[in-house]
Scaffold this active site. Sequence first.
Site, PDB file in Angstrom:
ATOM      1  N   GLY A  62       1.512  -3.726  23.166  1.00 13.50           N
ATOM      2  CA  GLY A  62       0.265  -2.847  22.913  1.00 13.50           C
ATOM      3  C   GLY A  62      -0.976  -3.406  22.774  1.00 13.50           C
ATOM      4  O   GLY A  62      -1.126  -4.414  23.467  1.00 13.50           O
ATOM      5  N   SER A 191      -8.517   3.606  12.235  1.00 14.11           N
ATOM      6  CA  SER A 191      -8.640   4.729  13.244  1.00 14.11           C
ATOM      7  C   SER A 191      -9.663   5.638  12.719  1.00 14.11           C
ATOM      8  O   SER A 191      -9.966   5.657  11.442  1.00 14.11           O
ATOM      9  CB  SER A 191      -7.325   5.314  13.166  1.00 14.11           C
ATOM     10  OG  SER A 191      -7.364   6.498  13.978  1.00 14.11           O
ATOM     11  N   TYR A 213       3.724   5.715  -6.259  1.00 12.32           N
ATOM     12  CA  TYR A 213       2.352   6.096  -5.870  1.00 12.32           C
ATOM     13  C   TYR A 213       2.282   7.309  -4.827  1.00 12.32           C
ATOM     14  O   TYR A 213       1.931   7.264  -3.763  1.00 12.32           O
ATOM     15  CB  TYR A 213       1.584   5.141  -5.227  1.00 12.32           C
ATOM     16  CG  TYR A 213       0.830   3.986  -6.335  1.00 12.32           C
ATOM     17  CD1 TYR A 213      -0.331   4.093  -6.784  1.00 12.32           C
ATOM     18  CD2 TYR A 213       1.630   3.145  -6.842  1.00 12.32           C
ATOM     19  CE1 TYR A 213      -0.909   3.315  -7.792  1.00 12.32           C
ATOM     20  CE2 TYR A 213       1.383   2.238  -7.699  1.00 12.32           C
ATOM     21  CZ  TYR A 213      -0.165   2.309  -8.249  1.00 12.32           C
ATOM     22  OH  TYR A 213      -0.531   1.397  -9.257  1.00 12.32           O
TER      23      TYR A 213
END
Length: 339
Positions: A62, A191, A213
């Site tokens: 990628g 992003s 969490y």
Amino acid sequence: MHLIISDVMPALCPFLTLVCLPVIILLVLLYVFREVLGSCPPCRSNKRLDGKTVIITGGNAGIGKETAIDLARRGARVILGCRSAERAQEAVRDIIAKTGNSKVVFYILDLADLDSVRQFAATVLEKESRLHILINNAGIGKAAVLIPGSTTKQGFDLTFGTNYLGPFLLTYLLLDLLRSSAPSQIINVSSHMHWFCFRQLNFNSETKNGVRYPYLTGYEISKLGNVLHARELAKRLQNTGVRANSLHPGMVETEIWTPLKKKYPAWMYNFLMSIIRMFGLNSTEGAQTTIYVSVDEGAEEYNGRYFAKCTLSKENRLALDDSTCALLWDHSMKMCDLK
């Protein structure tokens, strides 16, 4: 004729409304989709990186691999951090063949396992004397989590752990090497999806349904974490010669979408990928902002900032909150058993 038109128009109006309006709305949305997520100019810098050492996580495929190819062409020593030795070896051979640069190696790294992150960092510190650019590129998308509640080896949400916590620990462990190699930089691939976090992060550390969490979960939060991390690093590394930034690569057709094959029927997957190919970027285009932040002199004056389309971009307002940046750092230190 006037009577005929008068009679026909009332009948046509509902049809035009039902058919044309949705088409117009769809075209507008697709245009916005393309402009916001799927377009990027090329990096124009000719800067060389001879004598520089670069780490790229997920550099075997990628946008990570395309970034590695570009930086190797510029003369850098490129280290790939990859989970699969077989795929990493294949990528190394391909990068060397395409660039003529033999200074390309890999070390095993699984960001979903903090023990693997520590081993990778230990290998780097043992074998490498310098590190000038650390690119935290590897990550997983929403599609990768086929089973809700999937966790990392240490029990954190799989997406949050892979996209944020693993890179946080890796960066922390390599900070001294980055300082001693200054000027150097840290680049977090985030992003625009981090814009879709609207509430303050919940740092409740209880374990719920087997997830530590439990409110730090999902893709958007993990990508917000990348931006917060870069901003906090920039603050903590002032006057050290190390800068940190984050970026949005664009909507890119990469292997991050492959897990959707297991989630959806083939026709739906193929339709989605055709939309992404039509309005998104290929891997070379998607690597351009990472390359820009790595080498372009125009980015050097900025620290702790967020980039997209090879230029400065706007962060989520939550990412501008210094107290949130500091809180995430403190809790991340605890999650990684650093204090």
